[in-house]
Design an enzyme around this catalytic site. Sequence first.
Site, short mmCIF file in Angstrom:
data_model
loop_
_atom_site.label_atom_id
_atom_site.label_comp_id
_atom_site.label_asym_id
_atom_site.label_seq_id
_atom_site.Cartn_x
_atom_site.Cartn_y
_atom_site.Cartn_z
N SER A 78 0.83 -1.19 0.00
CA SER A 78 0.00 0.00 0.00
C SER A 78 0.87 1.25 0.00
CB SER A 78 -0.93 0.01 1.22
OG SER A 78 -1.86 1.06 1.14
N ASP A 79 0.33 2.33 -0.56
CA ASP A 79 1.04 3.60 -0.59
C ASP A 79 0.01 4.73 -0.63
OD1 ASP A 79 3.97 4.66 -1.01
OD2 ASP A 79 2.68 5.94 -2.23
N THR A 80 0.33 5.85 0.03
CA THR A 80 -0.60 6.97 0.12
C THR A 80 0.08 8.28 -0.26
OG1 THR A 80 -1.83 5.90 1.93
CG2 THR A 80 -2.14 8.26 1.66
#
Length: 428
Positions: free
Chosen positions: A69-71
């Site tokens: 995941s990455d934001t």
Amino acid sequence: MRKKIVLASASPRRKEILEQMGLSFTVIPAGGEENPVSREPAEMVKELALQKAEEVAASLKEPALVIGSDTVVACRGEILGKPADEAEAFRMLTLLQGGRHTVYTGVAAVDTEQGRILAHFASETEVSMYPMPEEWIWEYIRSGEPMDKAGAYAIQGGCALWIREIRGEYANVVGFPAARFYQELLKQGVDLKNSCVEKARETKTEAGEWKACIFDLDGTLCDSVESIASSANRALRELGMREASLKDYQLFVGDGVDMLVRRLLDFAGQPEENYFERLKALYLDYFREGCTYRVEPYPGIRELLEKLKKQGKKIGVLSNKPHENTEKVLDGIFGPGYFDCIQGCTEGIPRKPHPAGALKMAERLGAKPSECLYIGDTSTDMKTGISAGMYTVGVLWGFRGKEELEAAGADALAGEPLEILKLQNQES
């Protein structure tokens, strides 16, 4: 599918969200260099999420479901990651204040046994902030909290008091869109709830010596849709707009006044920028006098509340309805002082699904979050309870249906009020 779950991220926020989902997992952070090709935020976070998942998946020797995941935050054409230093954190927070921005979180789930990608998507949530004083920004930066956050803020932390509104999944802003992730895996025939989650849910239930019950108001304790519809349709009529039906209002309510007004304008086909403030002001004016119109407790609610009181349980109400109206409705129907704690929508406490109100209420009721039942009729309620670490009960007599509640991760469903007593094994 019973196999090892691996989170390819060192983010404590993602770890907390997966724990709240009831998952048993191992953390193995990806350490490779991030090389996104795209500069479009949604595509960028998808690329980075998949890079992380595939990097960790390649290092494993046993079957696993690997989650990457990455934001990032996008504002005024700029993509904001984590600030490099305090000066950059100040620049980011100054850019965000007083306006709207979008949080993008990319997720990738790789099944190493089957060698395929089970989920790969980007989730978007729009966030608006109140203007921040410069002295507050520097004080917040000195706390250290912004330094490892995309966009330099934590919606679940010290910045919560400056969040005006969100559109989309709350958990997405924290760092992982739990509900969207669960739904994407369901499409692939993978039901985490009935495999990896089950043991954690059973432990939570067995350990639950509930001390407090926190109820939603509209659609949970009381059938109030006519009061809302009457005031809102009166406002729509005054502006010459199309009125909505009671069935429409059952879908429109639950997320606060601002969201109700936006949904009504969308329904009426009118531009938000021209009518939002006028419609909101009219509705609130009419609702002050009409908030109790034809509002009745659902059958069995009074008996449930009396039994809970008799058992010594604390009872509270948390609503996205304005606080003044919340108190007026409850005092008028149940009598002043009937509930141990009442909290409607007020300045300083973000509306549901932000967990701040639920956590504050648990504290006021003298209970830990794990000692609370959170009871509501919408996905917003389930997200609130899950984010607060409470046992969530979706009620089937309210405004929404079983599918929505199950998809939002409800721990249990109740077809009638007295069924809630059975969750405590103390029915009387």
